[in-house]
Design an enzyme around this catalytic site. Structure first.
Site, PDB file in Angstrom:
ATOM      1  N   GLU A 193     -10.379  10.151   3.735  1.00  0.00           N
ATOM      2  CA  GLU A 193      -9.258   9.435   3.130  1.00  0.00           C
ATOM      3  C   GLU A 193      -9.317   9.507   1.609  1.00  0.00           C
ATOM      4  OE1 GLU A 193      -6.456   8.112   3.723  1.00  0.00           O
ATOM      5  OE2 GLU A 193      -6.279   7.101   1.793  1.00  0.00           O
ATOM      6  N   HIS A 255     -10.704   2.679   3.141  1.00  0.00           N
ATOM      7  CA  HIS A 255      -9.470   3.302   2.644  1.00  0.00           C
ATOM      8  C   HIS A 255      -9.796   3.866   1.257  1.00  0.00           C
ATOM      9  CE1 HIS A 255      -4.804   2.585   2.911  1.00  0.00           C
ATOM     10  NE2 HIS A 255      -5.089   3.805   2.519  1.00  0.00           N
ATOM     11  N   HIS A 274     -10.143  -2.447   5.782  1.00  0.00           N
ATOM     12  CA  HIS A 274      -9.148  -3.204   6.554  1.00  0.00           C
ATOM     13  C   HIS A 274      -9.772  -3.704   7.853  1.00  0.00           C
ATOM     14  CE1 HIS A 274      -6.086  -1.815   3.790  1.00  0.00           C
ATOM     15  NE2 HIS A 274      -6.383  -0.560   4.055  1.00  0.00           N
ATOM     16  N   ASN A 308      -4.534  -0.401  -0.902  1.00  0.00           N
ATOM     17  CA  ASN A 308      -4.575   1.022  -0.576  1.00  0.00           C
ATOM     18  C   ASN A 308      -5.715   1.686  -1.334  1.00  0.00           C
ATOM     19  OD1 ASN A 308      -3.902   3.931  -0.762  1.00  0.00           O
ATOM     20  ND2 ASN A 308      -2.162   3.330   0.502  1.00  0.00           N
ATOM     21  N   ASN A 364       0.211   3.895  -4.222  1.00  0.00           N
ATOM     22  CA  ASN A 364      -0.862   4.486  -3.435  1.00  0.00           C
ATOM     23  C   ASN A 364      -2.104   4.726  -4.304  1.00  0.00           C
ATOM     24  OD1 ASN A 364      -2.387   6.157  -1.638  1.00  0.00           O
ATOM     25  ND2 ASN A 364      -0.507   6.577  -0.510  1.00  0.00           N
ATOM     26  N   ASP A 409      -0.599  10.868  -3.089  1.00  0.00           N
ATOM     27  CA  ASP A 409      -1.553   9.897  -2.526  1.00  0.00           C
ATOM     28  C   ASP A 409      -2.693   9.669  -3.529  1.00  0.00           C
ATOM     29  OD1 ASP A 409      -3.385   8.533  -0.761  1.00  0.00           O
ATOM     30  OD2 ASP A 409      -2.354   9.382   0.949  1.00  0.00           O
ATOM     31  N   ASN A 410      -3.910   9.979  -3.167  1.00  0.00           N
ATOM     32  CA  ASN A 410      -5.032   9.641  -4.055  1.00  0.00           C
ATOM     33  C   ASN A 410      -5.139  10.574  -5.258  1.00  0.00           C
ATOM     34  OD1 ASN A 410      -5.825   7.500  -2.426  1.00  0.00           O
ATOM     35  ND2 ASN A 410      -6.811   8.910  -1.019  1.00  0.00           N
TER      36      ASN A 410
HETATM   37 CA   LIG Z   1      -4.305   6.381  -0.566  1.00  0.00          CA
END
Ligand SMILES: [Ca+2]
Ligand SMILES: [Ca+2]
Length: 463
Positions: A193, A255, A274, A308, A364, A409-410
């Site tokens: 992730e 995450h 989470h 996130n 994000n 995203d990341n």
């Molecule tokens: Ca992310």
């Protein structure tokens, strides 16, 4: 004309619901339970138990109803049945619905009707325009309404680049490209992730995320943190042991991650987790000799409900993204579906917690420039990377945004050049509707230049 009407009707409908949500948010600031009210003129109409999405009423009193929409994240009451169009005569004392037959030439099995509109020609012919999502694509279907036969004659499918589902980039297909320097690393089959690389070349990888609506490859197993030494010729991954008396490894669901290195060179790893669909930040001390993580603390806060990713600015100090506003799963689906853009970024420290940026359509990844002066925030569904200036009192002011043709995203930042490496989803629908026959694609690097007094490159790389 039809398209315009459909957009106006859909827009008006969504604006109404959005306005209701705003009112709800301001008044209740929480999930509201609706009390049961006797509405004498309301009847339950049999036959539309699977939900009605849109309605269009002709001057004659005949109403078209679209039924059975399947949309990522939205509850679907009949997932295996195609959508349908119903007709209802509002002139009747007790109106009933009747399914309209659709003529030949149309793929009824993949019919997934959304918004609708009608157009009446000079010769009184009624045309029905239906927004359709066959196989997660977006089309407009045009039908001729045959009132006598209670049927729809299929005329035409309209497809166009400009009608694609822009936020999800659903029409984007990724072409296969050979990448000679890419190798499959064994041991991260359940997905990586987030990634954080220390200056010495050691990389932490969070793996095994379970996230609502997204395919999980090992739904019954807890997640883990992997270590990889990038200095090695053929790097492999090693699972880090997690120790600490107050840490529950069985519900660990990692995450976004970030590291902070203290003045004495102690490395701390901060992990968004989470457990039981909640959001926490788990603080670990990295013990390189033992190849383990010593759990120090679990951080929870009401301003950190839907975490996130995070970027550490101290041992227990960080900026974090909340990717949704609502916590309730049903409301989260609506939030995503309506594109409310209520997600935010929070600054956290043990004695000061506050929202420092808001109005994101799914905030994000978050990261910082090597000089620690700028914060980068990835807005997934707006396809943007935002640059914020960080001030001494931890407030952030927006400087500029970069448009990317992909769901961002990341973010990782090259510590030497300051370049951004961004994990992206070229086609967002494939994240929420996983199909092993048609898996989400990865794409080779693209480079965007963002020129001004502070120049850096953004490398769009596969997730
Ligand atoms: Ca992310
Ligand atoms: Ca991160």
């Amino acid at each position: 004309m039809g398209k315009l009407m459909a957009l106006i009707l859909l827009g008006a409908g969504l604006a109404l619901v959005g306005e209701r949500f705003l009112t709800l948010r301001e008044r209740m600031n929480a999930y509201r339970e609706v009390e049961s009210v006797e509405s004498q003129n309301c009847h339950l109409i049999e036959g539309i138990e699977n939900g009605s999405e849109d309605i269009d009423i002709l001057p004659s009193g005949l109403a078209f109803i679209s039924n059975g929409l399947k949309y990522p994240g939205m509850p679907d009451l009949a997932p295996d049945e195609p959508g349908r169009i119903f007709l209802m005569d509002l002139n009747e004392q007790n109106p009933r619905v009747q399914e309209l037959n659709i003529g030949d030439g149309f793929d009824k099995a993949s019919f997934n009707p959304h918004g609708m509109s009608t157009f009446i020609d000079k010769d009184q012919t009624v045309y029905l325009y239906v927004v359709n999502h066959p196989h997660m694509d977006s089309t407009v279907e045009i039908f001729k309404f045959e009132e006598q036969q209670r049927s729809l004659v299929y005329l035409k499918t309209i497809k166009h680049e400009l009608l694609k589902r822009a936020r999800m980039n659903a029409s984007r297909e990724v072409k296969s490209v050979e990448l000679p320097n890419c190798k499959l690393i064994k041991g991260i089959e359940t997905g990586a992730e987030d990634l954080e690389i220390l200056p010495n070349g050691l990389a932490f990888i969070s793996s095994g995320l379970r996230y609502p609506g997204v395919k999980s490859f090992e739904p019954d197993k807890p997640g883990k943190i992997l270590l990889m030494d990038l200095n090695k010729e053929d790097p492999t991954v090693l699972e880090l042991k997690m120790t600490g008396s107050n840490f529950d490894a069985s519900s660990f669901n990692p995450h976004g991650i970030s590291t902070f290195t203290d003045e004495d060179n102690t490395v701390y790893l901060l992990v968004v987790s989470h457990p039981d669909v909640k959001s926490t930040v788990e603080l670990f001390k990295f013990q390189e000799e033992e190849k383990s993580l010593l759990h120090l603390k679990t951080i929870k806060h009401e301003l950190l409900p839907n975490l996130n990713d995070l970027v550490a600015v101290g041992r227990e100090h960080f900026y974090a993204t909340n990717d949704h506003y609502f916590v309730d799963q049903y409301m989260r689906s609506w939030e995503l579906y309506l594109g409310l853009a209520w997600s935010n970024v929070v600054y956290y420290s043990p004695d000061d917690v506050r929202v420092v940026a808001s109005g994101f359509d799914f905030a994000n990844g978050i990261s910082m420039s090597p000089d620690r002066k700028y914060v980068y925030i990835a807005e997934l569904l707006a396809h943007k990377i935002h640059v914020y200036e960080k001030h001494a009192n931890w407030t952030l002011t927006p400087l500029k945004s970069l448009d990317c043709d992909t769901l961002v995203d990341n973010i990782s930042v090259d510590p030497v050049t300051g370049d951004l490496w961004v994990g992206c989803h070229p086609n967002g629908m494939k994240i929420f509707s996983y199909d092993p026959e048609n898996p989400p694609g990865s794409e080779p690097s693209e480079e965007h230049q963002l020129k001004d007094e502070r120049e850096f490159r953004v490398n769009i790389s596969p997730t």
